[in-house]
Motif scaffolding. Structure first.
Motif, PDB file in Angstrom:
ATOM      1  N   GLN A 223     112.288  -1.929  37.673  1.00 17.82           N
ATOM      2  CA  GLN A 223     110.905  -1.968  37.797  1.00 17.82           C
ATOM      3  C   GLN A 223     110.244  -2.824  38.898  1.00 17.82           C
ATOM      4  OE1 GLN A 223     109.309  -1.564  33.644  1.00 17.82           O
ATOM      5  NE2 GLN A 223     109.181   1.172  34.470  1.00 17.82           N
ATOM      6  N   LEU A 224     110.852  -4.231  38.984  1.00 16.99           N
ATOM      7  CA  LEU A 224     110.638  -5.074  39.417  1.00 16.99           C
ATOM      8  C   LEU A 224     110.775  -4.813  41.450  1.00 16.99           C
ATOM      9  CD1 LEU A 224     112.822  -8.440  38.024  1.00 16.99           C
ATOM     10  CD2 LEU A 224     110.307  -7.644  38.121  1.00 16.99           C
ATOM     11  N   SER A 225     111.761  -4.464  41.056  1.00 20.25           N
ATOM     12  CA  SER A 225     111.360  -3.765  42.914  1.00 20.25           C
ATOM     13  C   SER A 225     110.475  -2.802  43.725  1.00 20.25           C
ATOM     14  CB  SER A 225     113.072  -3.639  44.083  1.00 20.25           C
ATOM     15  OG  SER A 225     113.490  -3.255  42.731  1.00 20.25           O
ATOM     16  N   ASN A 226     111.014  -1.455  42.237  1.00 22.50           N
ATOM     17  CA  ASN A 226     110.084  -0.088  42.213  1.00 22.50           C
ATOM     18  C   ASN A 226     109.305  -0.312  40.746  1.00 22.50           C
ATOM     19  OD1 ASN A 226     111.634   0.772  44.484  1.00 22.50           O
ATOM     20  ND2 ASN A 226     113.835   0.099  43.657  1.00 22.50           N
ATOM     21  N   PRO A 227     108.287  -0.687  41.092  1.00 25.62           N
ATOM     22  CA  PRO A 227     107.846  -0.411  39.387  1.00 25.62           C
ATOM     23  C   PRO A 227     107.556   1.147  38.812  1.00 25.62           C
ATOM     24  CG  PRO A 227     106.591  -1.656  41.345  1.00 25.62           C
ATOM     25  CD  PRO A 227     107.363  -1.093  42.329  1.00 25.62           C
ATOM     26  N   ASN A 228     107.174   2.654  39.784  1.00 25.39           N
ATOM     27  CA  ASN A 228     107.001   3.651  39.426  1.00 25.39           C
ATOM     28  C   ASN A 228     108.944   3.839  38.257  1.00 25.39           C
ATOM     29  OD1 ASN A 228     104.495   3.720  40.433  1.00 25.39           O
ATOM     30  ND2 ASN A 228     105.248   4.198  42.294  1.00 25.39           N
ATOM     31  N   GLN A 229     109.480   3.538  38.631  1.00 28.29           N
ATOM     32  CA  GLN A 229     110.968   3.885  38.201  1.00 28.29           C
ATOM     33  C   GLN A 229     111.247   2.776  36.562  1.00 28.29           C
ATOM     34  OE1 GLN A 229     114.154   3.635  41.098  1.00 28.29           O
ATOM     35  NE2 GLN A 229     112.730   4.549  42.008  1.00 28.29           N
ATOM     36  N   ILE A 230     112.146   2.707  35.810  1.00 27.38           N
ATOM     37  CA  ILE A 230     113.008   1.995  34.840  1.00 27.38           C
ATOM     38  C   ILE A 230     113.891   1.405  35.324  1.00 27.38           C
ATOM     39  CG2 ILE A 230     112.292   4.384  33.925  1.00 27.38           C
ATOM     40  CD1 ILE A 230     115.127   4.639  33.467  1.00 27.38           C
ATOM     41  N   THR A 231     113.975   0.243  34.460  1.00 26.25           N
ATOM     42  CA  THR A 231     115.178  -0.756  34.782  1.00 26.25           C
ATOM     43  C   THR A 231     115.814  -0.434  33.812  1.00 26.25           C
ATOM     44  OG1 THR A 231     113.152  -2.433  34.641  1.00 26.25           O
ATOM     45  CG2 THR A 231     115.220  -3.152  34.123  1.00 26.25           C
ATOM     46  N   GLY A 232     117.045  -0.868  34.887  1.00 23.95           N
ATOM     47  CA  GLY A 232     118.209  -0.037  34.213  1.00 23.95           C
ATOM     48  C   GLY A 232     119.469  -1.326  33.915  1.00 23.95           C
TER      49      GLY A 232
END
Length: 348
Positions: free
Chosen positions: A134-143
């Motif tokens: 989410q740090l680089s892609n705010p709309n996604q999740i953190t895996g």
């Protein structure tokens, strides 16, 4: 028209999906994958509208060795709260009504197209659970990978659970040793919402072009709101920097050695699993949760071959529900095709 052809089914697409007698073809899905992590994950409803707030202990109180007539200073524990967010993965299938009705089997034709969305979105979600941030892609999740991406303890506590297997280039992969459980690691979906991949048949709609022209379409909507919550980072171990070009020979990574080391990193070592795994009452689980080991097809093939070596005492071939399963200390080794063989080396 070139843009429409890349996002909407055309007559050429229709011709490729229908037999000469008008029946809908059975499509051989050459793009399907085995992403068995999705079958194992425990899913829990979030305690937030858009995620899950968890409280973790960050410090313990200490006692005092007291002398007679001397006082004892009160102490306390400390805690912190972490909020894990969910992401919203959505898609629409839009098919011109006349195109879908051409073969006389409208529902079957649409189902064949919908099946591709199920597979594609499952692959996207699996990739996100491994690599998204989410740090680089705010709309996604953190895996998993962004959380376990350093060997330096001063940069992140999780570095203690990253084992360097020696690869230095960009032909590396990882093995993930995970203990799923409500106090360790699980998937999340928003509070008061439906979990899992949802499919809604929106039926027949009127589509309006920018020119004002209209035509009828069939629409399907796909939606998956999900995230990953790691409440206790100690129950996930990454064997990083496994060079897939060196799985055998004198310079090969000692994967068995790495798995043994990983098992001893858990506060409670995993033991025993039953073939049938239930999300609410995991059968046969001893310890903190239900465990599994995840690797890509290249590594799982290598471990299968190793299990056939009679001198090997750690890997075994077992049969669960009529299917052969390779296990390490009774923990199943599962195939995840979305695990890359092109990972950059995790460095200190």
């Amino acid at each position: 028209m070139a843009v429409l052809a890349t996002t909407n089914l055309t007559l050429a697409d229709w011709a490729k999906r229908v037999e000469d007698d008008g029946r809908v073809s059975i499509i051989v899905d050459l793009l399907s994958q085995a992403n068995e992590m999705m079958e194992d994950m425990i899913w829990m409803e979030g305690n937030q509208t858009d995620g899950y707030k968890t409280t973790v202990r960050t410090g313990l109180p200490s006692g005092t060795w007291r002398n007679l007539y001397a006082g004892v200073q009160p102490t306390k524990s400390t805690a912190a709260q972490i909020v894990e967010r969910v992401g919203n993965l959505e898609a629409y299938s839009v098919i011109d009504k006349d195109l879908a009705d051409l073969n006389g089997n409208t529902a079957e034709f649409r189902l064949a197209e919908d099946a591709a969305f199920f597979e594609g979105m499952t692959q996207q979600m699996q990739a996100a659970l491994l690599y998204s941030s989410q740090l680089s892609n705010p709309n996604q999740i953190t895996g998993f990978a962004p959380r376990y991406n350093t060997l330096t303890a001063s940069e992140a506590e999780t570095a203690g659970n990253v084992i360097d297997m020696g690869g230095t280039g960009s032909t590396n992969t990882s093995i993930w040793f995970v203990q799923w459980g409500q106090d360790t690691c699980f998937g999340i979906f928003p509070r008061s919402k439906i979990g899992g991949l949802q499919h809604v048949d929106l039926g027949q709609w009127t589509e309006t072009l920018s020119t004002g022209a209209k035509y009828q379409v069939y629409q399907s909507h796909f939606k998956w709101e999900a995230g990953l919550c790691i409440r206790d980072w100690r129950y996930v171990v990454r064997l990083a920097n496994i060079d897939v070009t060196l799985l055998s020979g004198v310079n090969a990574a000692n994967i068995i050695n790495g798995l043994v080391r990983a098992a001893h990193l858990f506060p409670r070592a995993p033991r025993g699993l039953a073939p049938v795994q239930n999300a609410t009452r995991p059968s046969g689980v001893v310890g903190q949760g239900r465990a599994a080991i995840y690797c890509n097809r290249t590594v799982s093939t290598f471990l299968d071959l190793q299990a056939m070596n009679k001198a090997n005492v750690w890997l075994r071939q077992e049969e669960w529900d009529g299917k052969p399963v390779t296990t390490f200390r009774s923990v199943p080794i599962r195939t995840v095709d979305q695990l890359l063989s092109t990972e950059s080396a995790v460095v200190a």
